[in-house]
Every structure is written in C-alpha cells, then in structure tokens.
Design a protein around this motif. Structure first.
Motif, PDB file in Angstrom:
ATOM      1  N   ALA A   1      12.396   7.994   6.367  1.00  0.00           N
ATOM      2  CA  ALA A   1      11.198   7.456   7.000  1.00  0.00           C
ATOM      3  C   ALA A   1      11.468   6.039   7.488  1.00  0.00           C
ATOM      4  N   ALA A   2      10.791   5.645   8.564  1.00  0.00           N
ATOM      5  CA  ALA A   2      10.922   4.276   9.073  1.00  0.00           C
ATOM      6  C   ALA A   2       9.970   3.337   8.353  1.00  0.00           C
ATOM      7  N   ALA A   3       8.812   3.837   7.929  1.00  0.00           N
ATOM      8  CA  ALA A   3       7.845   3.028   7.176  1.00  0.00           C
ATOM      9  C   ALA A   3       8.230   3.026   5.696  1.00  0.00           C
ATOM     10  N   PRO A   4       7.819   2.000   4.951  1.00  0.00           N
ATOM     11  CA  PRO A   4       8.072   2.005   3.506  1.00  0.00           C
ATOM     12  C   PRO A   4       7.499   3.261   2.849  1.00  0.00           C
ATOM     13  N   ALA A   5       8.291   3.904   2.009  1.00  0.00           N
ATOM     14  CA  ALA A   5       7.874   5.176   1.404  1.00  0.00           C
ATOM     15  C   ALA A   5       6.566   5.050   0.639  1.00  0.00           C
TER      16      ALA A   5
ATOM     17  N   ARG B   1      -6.869  10.981   5.951  1.00  0.00           N
ATOM     18  CA  ARG B   1      -5.921  10.354   5.020  1.00  0.00           C
ATOM     19  C   ARG B   1      -4.485  10.489   5.534  1.00  0.00           C
ATOM     20  N   ILE B   2      -4.145  11.689   5.974  1.00  0.00           N
ATOM     21  CA  ILE B   2      -2.783  11.896   6.485  1.00  0.00           C
ATOM     22  C   ILE B   2      -2.579  11.141   7.796  1.00  0.00           C
ATOM     23  N   ALA B   3      -3.617  11.096   8.633  1.00  0.00           N
ATOM     24  CA  ALA B   3      -3.498  10.392   9.910  1.00  0.00           C
ATOM     25  C   ALA B   3      -3.232   8.908   9.700  1.00  0.00           C
ATOM     26  N   GLU B   4      -3.815   8.315   8.671  1.00  0.00           N
ATOM     27  CA  GLU B   4      -3.548   6.897   8.379  1.00  0.00           C
ATOM     28  C   GLU B   4      -2.081   6.679   8.059  1.00  0.00           C
ATOM     29  N   GLN B   5      -1.526   7.558   7.226  1.00  0.00           N
ATOM     30  CA  GLN B   5      -0.106   7.436   6.880  1.00  0.00           C
ATOM     31  C   GLN B   5       0.777   7.761   8.089  1.00  0.00           C
ATOM     32  N   LEU B   6       0.365   8.757   8.851  1.00  0.00           N
ATOM     33  CA  LEU B   6       1.102   9.121  10.048  1.00  0.00           C
ATOM     34  C   LEU B   6       1.161   7.955  11.027  1.00  0.00           C
ATOM     35  N   GLY B   7       0.045   7.268  11.203  1.00  0.00           N
ATOM     36  CA  GLY B   7       0.013   6.120  12.100  1.00  0.00           C
ATOM     37  C   GLY B   7       1.007   5.048  11.679  1.00  0.00           C
ATOM     38  N   ARG B   8       1.127   4.821  10.366  1.00  0.00           N
ATOM     39  CA  ARG B   8       2.094   3.820   9.894  1.00  0.00           C
ATOM     40  C   ARG B   8       3.522   4.228  10.237  1.00  0.00           C
ATOM     41  N   GLU B   9       3.842   5.500  10.078  1.00  0.00           N
ATOM     42  CA  GLU B   9       5.199   5.962  10.373  1.00  0.00           C
ATOM     43  C   GLU B   9       5.487   5.899  11.875  1.00  0.00           C
ATOM     44  N   ILE B  10       4.524   6.295  12.695  1.00  0.00           N
ATOM     45  CA  ILE B  10       4.736   6.227  14.144  1.00  0.00           C
ATOM     46  C   ILE B  10       4.930   4.780  14.580  1.00  0.00           C
ATOM     47  N   GLU B  11       4.097   3.873  14.077  1.00  0.00           N
ATOM     48  CA  GLU B  11       4.245   2.457  14.427  1.00  0.00           C
ATOM     49  C   GLU B  11       5.617   1.929  14.013  1.00  0.00           C
ATOM     50  N   ALA B  12       6.088   2.351  12.850  1.00  0.00           N
ATOM     51  CA  ALA B  12       7.394   1.892  12.376  1.00  0.00           C
ATOM     52  C   ALA B  12       8.522   2.430  13.260  1.00  0.00           C
ATOM     53  N   GLN B  13       8.407   3.689  13.700  1.00  0.00           N
ATOM     54  CA  GLN B  13       9.444   4.239  14.578  1.00  0.00           C
ATOM     55  C   GLN B  13       9.416   3.589  15.954  1.00  0.00           C
ATOM     56  N   ILE B  14       8.225   3.269  16.462  1.00  0.00           N
ATOM     57  CA  ILE B  14       8.133   2.566  17.742  1.00  0.00           C
ATOM     58  C   ILE B  14       8.735   1.177  17.622  1.00  0.00           C
ATOM     59  N   ALA B  15       8.447   0.488  16.502  1.00  0.00           N
ATOM     60  CA  ALA B  15       9.004  -0.850  16.298  1.00  0.00           C
ATOM     61  C   ALA B  15      10.529  -0.807  16.241  1.00  0.00           C
ATOM     62  N   ARG B  16      11.072   0.201  15.564  1.00  0.00           N
ATOM     63  CA  ARG B  16      12.526   0.325  15.492  1.00  0.00           C
ATOM     64  C   ARG B  16      13.105   0.656  16.864  1.00  0.00           C
ATOM     65  N   PHE B  17      12.405   1.483  17.631  1.00  0.00           N
ATOM     66  CA  PHE B  17      12.867   1.809  18.986  1.00  0.00           C
ATOM     67  C   PHE B  17      12.947   0.535  19.834  1.00  0.00           C
ATOM     68  N   ARG B  18      11.919  -0.306  19.748  1.00  0.00           N
ATOM     69  CA  ARG B  18      11.925  -1.544  20.539  1.00  0.00           C
ATOM     70  C   ARG B  18      12.983  -2.515  20.023  1.00  0.00           C
ATOM     71  N   GLN B  19      13.220  -2.510  18.721  1.00  0.00           N
ATOM     72  CA  GLN B  19      14.259  -3.372  18.168  1.00  0.00           C
ATOM     73  C   GLN B  19      15.635  -2.984  18.720  1.00  0.00           C
ATOM     74  N   LEU B  20      15.863  -1.663  18.859  1.00  0.00           N
ATOM     75  CA  LEU B  20      17.152  -1.181  19.345  1.00  0.00           C
ATOM     76  C   LEU B  20      17.264  -1.247  20.862  1.00  0.00           C
ATOM     77  N   CYS B  21      16.171  -0.978  21.560  1.00  0.00           N
ATOM     78  CA  CYS B  21      16.231  -0.758  23.010  1.00  0.00           C
ATOM     79  C   CYS B  21      15.577  -1.852  23.838  1.00  0.00           C
ATOM     80  N   GLY B  22      14.740  -2.672  23.224  1.00  0.00           N
ATOM     81  CA  GLY B  22      14.065  -3.719  23.961  1.00  0.00           C
ATOM     82  C   GLY B  22      12.608  -3.372  24.239  1.00  0.00           C
ATOM     83  N   PRO B  23      11.854  -4.360  24.772  1.00  0.00           N
ATOM     84  CA  PRO B  23      10.419  -4.148  25.016  1.00  0.00           C
ATOM     85  C   PRO B  23      10.183  -3.255  26.232  1.00  0.00           C
ATOM     86  N   GLY B  24       8.919  -2.874  26.392  1.00  0.00           N
ATOM     87  CA  GLY B  24       8.541  -2.079  27.558  1.00  0.00           C
ATOM     88  C   GLY B  24       7.721  -0.869  27.183  1.00  0.00           C
ATOM     89  N   PRO B  25       7.165  -0.166  28.184  1.00  0.00           N
ATOM     90  CA  PRO B  25       6.395   1.051  27.921  1.00  0.00           C
ATOM     91  C   PRO B  25       7.250   2.109  27.233  1.00  0.00           C
TER      92      PRO B  25
END
Length: 429
Positions: free
Chosen positions: A208-212, A245-269
């Motif tokens: 997981a990208a978000a803290p377990a 409840r699951i959607a809240e946790q899902l949102g955290r994981e999606i945000e973490a994966q997007i943040a990692r994507f931007r960290q690796l690839c740079g900003p942008g849509p």
C-alpha cells in the motif's frame, strides 16, 4: 433502390429462402429417421439458417458484402431469434386470432424478422467495407500496462516505446521497479514528447502507498493490498455505512498513490486507469470522481470494446474457455455505467477500446482483428473523447519472484510466455 432493383432483390431473397426451406426439409427427413422430432427439427433449422446466412451474403446482398460472408454474430442472432419466436409465438397468440389469421402470423412473422436481420447484416457489412482508411488517416493508440512491475516488463515497454511501437504506458507506483521504469520512460520521452504516462491505480495487490494503520480494511498483516476485484465489486453493493467507511480508507490510498506518481513523474493533470481495471468498480469510480477536481484527474480509461469480426472460431472458444467473454461483459456494463458520471464531472475518456476480450493474449488474429476494428473508429472522436486505445501487456522473460514482493496475482500472468508473444506482435503490428 429503384423498382427494378427492388424486385430483383426480392426475387433473389425468395430464391435463397426456397433453398433454405428445402435444406430444412431434407435435413429434417434425414435426421428424423435417427432422432426424435424435437431434436431433429432445431438441427434442421440450424442447417437452413446456415444456408440462408451464406446465400443472402453471397447472392441477395452481394452489392453490400462483395461476396464475403456476414459476420458470424448475425447467424447466431438469426438462429436464436427464430428459435425463440417459433417456440413462443404459438403459445402467445393461441385463441387470440381466427385460425386463418393465426396461420398467417405464424408463417410470416419469422419471414419478416429474417428480412430485417439479413438487411441489417448487409448494412453492417457495407459499413465495414466502406470504412477502409487511407494511410494518412488517424489510427488507434497503442498502450501497454504495468510499467514498474518488474525489470522484465520495463525492458519490453521501453524498447517498444523507443522503436515508436507504443503511444503510452501506465505506471504501477507500488511496483518493485517503478523508479527504474520512470527513469527509462523519461529518457525515451525526451526523444518522443507525445508519449503519455498514466497512473495505473492498484488496489488488489502489492504494498500500500498509504500507512497501513490508516487503511486497515484494505491491507493484510504485511501491509499489502488484499481485496480482489470481486471483493471490491461486492463492497460497492454493501450497506451504505460500510461503503462510507471503506471509501474513506480508499480515498487515503488513492491520494497516496497520486502523490507518489507526482513525486516520480512531476506535477500536472492525472490520466488514470486501473490495474485489473479496478477504477471502473462503482465504489472506486465514485471515490475518484469525488476527488477529481482536487487531484486534477483529467482522464479515465473506458473499456467499451466492440466485438471484432473475422476471427477464427478457435479464438472465440478460447475467449469463452478462459472467461474472456464474461470479463468483457462485466467491464462493458461497468464502462457504460461510468460514462455519464465521468462526463458530468468533465473527465475525458477514450472513444473505444480493445484488450479485455483477449486479455493477456493480444497477438496473432485477436490483435490484428482488434486493430482493424479500432482503425474503423479512429478519427470519429466527439467532444470529451480521445482516440481509440488498444491495450497489451508485453514483457521480457520474468526473472523476479513477484509473489514474494506482494504481487501474487500478477506472478503467473507476468511469467507467461504470452508476454514475449505480445512483445513480438507489437513490434510487427
């Protein structure tokens, strides 16, 4: 169509109909000696349907078909519709009409239905023949998934991109070779700036990208994502409280994966699709749409895949045997469901797609048929649509134990020799 050509067409239609009726009668008489009538009659009718299928394509509607057969789906449709009508119509109209009129309805209803089906098949064939593209016309985009899954996957994708055989790829940010994949992709992108890199949202396997501790229902004891596609689908049908409840946790994981994507690839849509097409599951899609503006999600992949024509029967048997048809049906329904909310949120998507029906086996006849089908649709995009997308999963021979790294679902897929076959097929397409 002038009166003379219309009368000629009607005459040819009647001639083929007489031949089909004779085939029906002959086969029924022959099989009736060996089989009971209830079994012999459907088989005889199948023979008559085949006769009509070939005769109308090569005689009645030759101007539309050029003498080629109709696509086989029209034979299946004609046979299924006629069996249903001939079985149910007598029960439906029994006692409602005078006997002479009832006989007319029973005789002419299948005739009219057949005329409509074969006429529609002829228009379908004409459209396919008239949609031949010139060499300078737009073409579908070639796309590869799973950049970052392994060095073997990276190697194949980067080689194809360097050779101009790919237009884009999707990055697994939690993949073992994600950083190396991005570095290689950026080097290729420096020479081919029109390449597209998407986020390959992964919710079914891998670390997981978000803290377990913040997503306890999504991970196992090792902190690896554990919910399968089926379980995500069931979660979408669960009680509203559980979904929230699951959607809240899902949102955290999606945000973490997007943040990692931007960290690796740079900003942008963000252009986003899903590992195992998980982004189309209703609970996941709704969460993505809720954060689309905040996270600059601009594009989501659609998997609306037209059924290709001209495939050998063995290909359809493989698609049935390996559940490709079932997967295709499920994702067709999910993509159609997603279309309207995606547009309402201002997200764009690809006009059409190929790569679900023969997932993991996009080489040879399936690849070529899918390419031809998407070529027909290329250049017809409307507002909010991008070019048709053909998906494959190329890879070099795997030399990594992905199961030990949390990718047990992908291990047999990535280790299959089909990865090299798809790699070679894309090079030759």
């Amino acid at each position: 169509m002038n009166s003379r050509s219309l009368s000629s067409r009607v005459g040819l239609y009647g001639l083929v109909g007489v031949v089909a009726a004779a085939v029906h009668a002959g086969v029924l008489l022959g099989l009736g000696v060996l089989l009971p009538v209830w079994l012999a009659n459907p088989l005889a009718f199948l023979a008559a349907s085949v006769a009509g299928y070939l005769g109308h394509a090569r005689v009645t509607f030759r101007p539309e078909t050029g003498g080629e057969r109709f696509a086989r789906r029209w034979l299946l449709l004609q046979y299924g519709v006629n069996l249903a009508v001939c079985s149910l119509l007598p029960l439906v109209i029994r006692g409602l009409l005078p006997p002479p009129l009832e006989l007319v309805v029973l005789v002419f209803t299948p005739t009219v239905l057949n005329a409509l089906i074969w006429s529609r098949a002829a228009r379908f064939s004409l459209q396919r023949r008239s949609d031949q593209l010139n060499p300078n016309a737009p073409r579908p985009r070639l796309h590869a998934d799973d950049l970052g899954l392994s060095d073997a996957t990276n190697r194949a994708i980067l080689q194809l991109a360097q050779a101009g055989r790919l237009d884009g790829t999707s990055l697994l940010v939690n993949g073992p070779a994600a950083a190396a994949g991005v570095a290689g992709w950026k080097a290729v992108e420096a020479e081919r700036p029109n390449l597209q890199l998407c986020l390959h949202l992964c919710l079914t396997e891998g670390p997981a990208a978000a803290p377990a501790a913040t997503i306890p229902e999504l991970v196992d004891a090792r902190g690896h994502l554990r919910l399968s596609f089926g379980r995500w689908l069931l979660a979408s049908l669960g009680p509203p409280r559980q979904q929230r409840r699951i959607a809240e946790q899902l949102g955290r994981e999606i945000e973490a994966q997007i943040a990692r994507f931007r960290q690796l690839c740079g900003p942008g849509p963000i252009h986003l699709d899903g590992h195992q097409h998980i982004h189309l599951v209703p609970l996941v899609l709704n969460t993505l749409l809720a954060m689309a503006d905040r996270e600059q999600i601009a594009w989501l992949r659609s998997t609306e895949e037209p059924l290709p024509t001209g495939l050998p029967l063995r290909c359809w048997w493989e698609a049935w045997r390996q559940a490709g048809l079932l997967k295709w049906l499920v994702l067709q329904l999910l993509s159609q469901r997603a279309r309207r909310p995606m547009r309402r949120h201002g997200l764009s998507s690809n006009r059409s797609f190929a790569g679900v029906l023969f997932t993991g086996q996009m080489a040879g006849a399936p690849l070529n048929a899918a390419w031809r089908e998407l070529q027909r649709l290329a250049g017809q995009e409307q507002a909010g649509e991008t070019a048709p997308l053909l998906l494959a999963h190329p890879g070099a021979p795997l030399d990594t134990d992905l199961k030990a790294l949390g990718f047990a679902v992908s291990q047999p897929f990535a280790a299959s020799s089909w990865r090299q076959r798809e790699w070679r097929a894309l090079q030759a397409l």
